[in-house]
Enzyme design. Structure first.
Site, PDB file in Angstrom:
ATOM      1  N   HIS A 240     -24.950 -17.705   6.362  1.00 32.90           N
ATOM      2  CA  HIS A 240     -25.769 -16.597   6.898  1.00 32.90           C
ATOM      3  C   HIS A 240     -24.946 -15.919   7.997  1.00 32.90           C
ATOM      4  CE1 HIS A 240     -29.232 -14.282   7.912  1.00 32.90           C
ATOM      5  NE2 HIS A 240     -30.020 -15.211   8.430  1.00 32.90           N
TER       6      HIS A 240
ATOM      7  N   HIS B 118     -23.795 -11.810  -1.975  1.00 31.03           N
ATOM      8  CA  HIS B 118     -25.067 -11.629  -1.280  1.00 31.03           C
ATOM      9  C   HIS B 118     -26.209 -12.024  -2.192  1.00 31.03           C
ATOM     10  CE1 HIS B 118     -28.141  -9.905   1.289  1.00 31.03           C
ATOM     11  NE2 HIS B 118     -27.220  -9.901   2.228  1.00 31.03           N
TER      12      HIS B 118
ATOM     13  N   ASP C 122     -20.685  -8.848   6.945  1.00 26.30           N
ATOM     14  CA  ASP C 122     -19.911  -9.708   7.839  1.00 26.30           C
ATOM     15  C   ASP C 122     -18.405  -9.531   7.707  1.00 26.30           C
ATOM     16  OD1 ASP C 122     -22.082 -11.086   9.071  1.00 26.30           O
ATOM     17  OD2 ASP C 122     -22.439 -12.032   7.143  1.00 26.30           O
TER      18      ASP C 122
HETATM   19  C1  LIG Z   1     -24.378 -15.160   0.339  1.00 25.81           C
HETATM   20  C2  LIG Z   1     -24.433 -16.335  -0.639  1.00 25.81           C
HETATM   21  C3  LIG Z   1     -24.890 -17.583   0.115  1.00 25.81           C
HETATM   22  C4  LIG Z   1     -25.436 -16.019  -1.750  1.00 25.81           C
HETATM   23  O1  LIG Z   1     -25.583 -17.160  -2.486  1.00 25.81           O
HETATM   24  P1  LIG Z   1     -26.409 -17.262  -3.837  1.00 25.81           P
HETATM   25  O2  LIG Z   1     -27.305 -16.098  -4.013  1.00 25.81           O
HETATM   26  O3  LIG Z   1     -27.039 -18.601  -3.871  1.00 25.81           O
HETATM   27  O4  LIG Z   1     -25.275 -17.114  -4.928  1.00 25.81           O
HETATM   28  P2  LIG Z   1     -24.618 -18.285  -5.722  1.00 25.81           P
HETATM   29  O5  LIG Z   1     -24.130 -19.340  -4.773  1.00 25.81           O
HETATM   30  O6  LIG Z   1     -25.551 -18.717  -6.801  1.00 25.81           O
HETATM   31  O7  LIG Z   1     -23.366 -17.522  -6.330  1.00 25.81           O
HETATM   32  C5  LIG Z   1     -23.218 -17.127  -7.688  1.00 25.81           C
HETATM   33  C6  LIG Z   1     -21.796 -17.460  -8.132  1.00 25.81           C
HETATM   34  O8  LIG Z   1     -20.867 -16.685  -7.354  1.00 25.81           O
HETATM   35  C7  LIG Z   1     -19.998 -17.538  -6.624  1.00 25.81           C
HETATM   36  N1  LIG Z   1     -19.870 -17.008  -5.272  1.00 25.81           N
HETATM   37  C8  LIG Z   1     -20.826 -16.424  -4.550  1.00 25.81           C
HETATM   38  N2  LIG Z   1     -20.340 -16.064  -3.366  1.00 25.81           N
HETATM   39  C9  LIG Z   1     -19.051 -16.444  -3.346  1.00 25.81           C
HETATM   40  C10 LIG Z   1     -18.039 -16.358  -2.375  1.00 25.81           C
HETATM   41  N3  LIG Z   1     -18.264 -15.795  -1.202  1.00 25.81           N
HETATM   42  N4  LIG Z   1     -16.827 -16.856  -2.676  1.00 25.81           N
HETATM   43  C11 LIG Z   1     -16.586 -17.409  -3.872  1.00 25.81           C
HETATM   44  N5  LIG Z   1     -17.515 -17.531  -4.829  1.00 25.81           N
HETATM   45  C12 LIG Z   1     -18.748 -17.045  -4.560  1.00 25.81           C
HETATM   46  C13 LIG Z   1     -20.716 -18.885  -6.585  1.00 25.81           C
HETATM   47  O9  LIG Z   1     -19.807 -19.947  -6.421  1.00 25.81           O
HETATM   48  C14 LIG Z   1     -21.417 -18.906  -7.914  1.00 25.81           C
HETATM   49  O10 LIG Z   1     -20.492 -19.253  -8.899  1.00 25.81           O
HETATM   50  P3  LIG Z   1     -20.957 -20.197 -10.125  1.00 25.81           P
HETATM   51  O11 LIG Z   1     -22.058 -19.439 -10.830  1.00 25.81           O
HETATM   52  O12 LIG Z   1     -19.697 -20.342 -10.901  1.00 25.81           O
HETATM   53  O13 LIG Z   1     -21.427 -21.472  -9.506  1.00 25.81           O
HETATM   54  C15 LIG Z   1     -23.044 -16.570  -1.267  1.00 25.81           C
HETATM   55  O14 LIG Z   1     -22.598 -15.387  -1.883  1.00 25.81           O
HETATM   56  C16 LIG Z   1     -22.037 -17.063  -0.251  1.00 25.81           C
HETATM   57  O15 LIG Z   1     -21.958 -18.274   0.012  1.00 25.81           O
HETATM   58  N6  LIG Z   1     -21.248 -16.131   0.366  1.00 25.81           N
HETATM   59  C17 LIG Z   1     -20.331 -16.520   1.407  1.00 25.81           C
HETATM   60  C18 LIG Z   1     -21.048 -16.621   2.739  1.00 25.81           C
HETATM   61  C19 LIG Z   1     -21.440 -15.274   3.297  1.00 25.81           C
HETATM   62  O16 LIG Z   1     -20.643 -14.355   3.328  1.00 25.81           O
HETATM   63  N7  LIG Z   1     -22.660 -15.208   3.804  1.00 25.81           N
HETATM   64  C20 LIG Z   1     -23.186 -14.008   4.425  1.00 25.81           C
HETATM   65  C21 LIG Z   1     -24.207 -13.375   3.551  1.00 25.81           C
HETATM   66  S1  LIG Z   1     -24.686 -11.818   4.213  1.00 25.81           S
END
Ligand SMILES: CC(C)(COP(=O)(O)OP(=O)(O)OC[C@H]1O[C@@H](n2cnc3c(N)ncnc32)[C@H](O)[C@@H]1OP(=O)(O)O)[C@@H](O)C(=O)NCCC(=O)NCCS
Length: 379
Positions: free
Chosen positions: A219, A258, A309
């Site tokens: 987050h 996201h 971010d």
């Molecule tokens: C924001 C976030 C938590 C959303 O998570 P979510 O909706 O649960 O999405 P998922 O984790 O299901 O992601 C879908 C796929 O994309 C991949 N993915 C998503 N964000 C990624 C990232 N930043 N880097 C690498 N891979 C990523 C996941 O590993 C997943 O792959 P899979 O289907 O092979 O397992 C996620 O994108 C993330 O961890 N981002 C990095 C942290 C971040 O920048 N947070 C700030 C958000 S504003």
């Protein structure tokens, strides 16, 4: 049944709100109906906070009065100053902010007579003072005066941090950044704050819940984690090789992806443009070119886009903001969104208490202590 899709409450409508929306297509973002593009281009953070907390844009007189009120709320009670002096110099700034705002409740408790909007303003106004009083005391032993001439939260923060009035461009970039970070529907910290508010707990507890939830790198902590990544690379080629290695190891690249946006984060282009302007002004393109290459690789390899971010990280660093202050800056801003949601939750409250799908054992027979470990199955 819980599937990967519904895990983490993805796509679950957990309640109603009239505060903000990413729109039906998930491509826009509005605060109480106003586009963040208009707010960022023509508005200020104070207008945005007023809009979120009070439900309408202020007129000129209301805005001037609001700025005066926020400026008057920057003072830290003496007991809280002492407490901040006692926190270790090695504390993470998020610990300082969470503890400082939580402790304020003991000095200025919420009562039946408290107007939550006034309390929201107080927390907005005091939070940069809390962080920077602690910071300077432990850096140089100075007990700084937390009053400044600046009439904006952005200017106040930058002036307290660098102990000189900020450049016009820096104040504007910080102001826009605060606008972009102010509110985002049912994100994790806002939802957590609403859960706390729904138990009829106090305003400070709900805000403290929000701070604790924001801190995680999935987050708000993502801006610090993104800078840690960008800062590793001297040039775009190194960045490309490094990110390819991370992806090969199935690691997350912070600042990308996201939960509610699928194509792009509408806030990212705004902060990216400001990061470019700051790079130009500083005559230092390293962070920006490294960031752009990481963006390119993430799009090509994963179809992922930068979220707010990612380019906030380079923009803040180009304004000499320490990395460990990035998530606290997010707090300074998001207090306005949390406050709006706490107030909205209270207006039509029902305890937030979802159900869980049970995956544990069927009922088991009870074994006395002396009978356990002799083939008896205990949970
Ligand atoms: C924001 C976030 C938590 C959303 O998570 P979510 O909706 O649960 O999405 P998922 O984790 O299901 O992601 C879908 C796929 O994309 C991949 N993915 C998503 N964000 C990624 C990232 N930043 N880097 C690498 N891979 C990523 C996941 O590993 C997943 O792959 P899979 O289907 O092979 O397992 C996620 O994108 C993330 O961890 N981002 C990095 C942290 C971040 O920048 N947070 C700030 C958000 S504003």
């Amino acid at each position: 049944m819980t599937t990967k899709k519904s895990g983490g409450l993805a796509e679950v409508i957990a309640g109603q709100t009239a505060i903000s929306t990413v729109g039906k297509t998930g491509k826009g973002l509005t605060y109480r109906g106003y586009s963040i593009h208009d707010l960022a281009e023509y508005g200020t953070f104070e207008e945005t906070a007023y809009l979120l907390i009070r439900g309408k844009l202020p007129d000129a007189g209301e805005l001037a009065a609001y700025k005066r009120k926020l400026a008057a709320g920057r003072t830290i009670p003496p007991g809280l100053r002492t407490l901040l002096e006692c926190l270790p110099a090695s504390s993470h700034p998020m610990d300082v902010l969470r503890t400082g705002l939580s402790a304020l409740a003991s000095f200025e408790p919420e009562t039946e007579a408290t107007d939550p909007r006034e309390l929201a303003d107080r927390l907005l106004a005091i939070s940069p003072s809390v962080l920077l009083y602690w910071h300077h005391f432990h850096q140089s032993g100075d007990r700084i005066d937390t009053e400044t001439e600046s009439d904006s939260v952005a200017g106040h923060f930058l002036e307290l941090l660098h102990r000189r009035p900020p450049a016009e461009l820096h104040e504007r970039v910080m102001d826009v950044s605060l606008i972009l970070y102010a509110e985002h529907e049912y994100n994790a910290s806002t939802f957590a704050a609403r859960v706390t508010a729904s138990t009829l707990s106090d305003f400070y507890s709900a805000v403290t819940t929000g701070i604790g939830t924001l801190r995680g790198p999935l987050h708000g902590g993502a801006n610090e984690a993104a800078m840690e990544l960008i800062g590793r690379y001297e040039n775009p080629e190194q960045a490309e090789a490094g990110v390819m290695r991370l992806l090969g190891g199935k690691k997350l690249v912070m600042g990308f992806g996201h939960r509610v946006y699928t194509v792009s984060d509408p806030r990212s282009d705004i902060i990216k443009a400001l990061s470019r302007t700051l790079s130009e002004q500083n005559g230092d393109w390293r962070l920006f070119t490294v960031s752009e290459r990481i963006e390119e690789v993430m799009r090509r390899e994963k179809g992922l886009f930068p979220n707010l971010d990612f380019y906030s990280a380079s923009a803040y660093t180009l304004m000499q903001i320490p990395v460990s202050f990035f998530t606290p800056v997010f707090v300074f801003s998001r207090i306005s969104g949390w406050a709006a949601h706490i107030i909205e939750q209270r207006e039509s409250n029902r305890l937030i208490r979802p159900s869980a799908e049970y995956t544990g054992p069927e009922p088991l027979p009870w074994f006395r202590l002396e009978d356990r470990g002799q083939g008896a199955v205990t949970p």
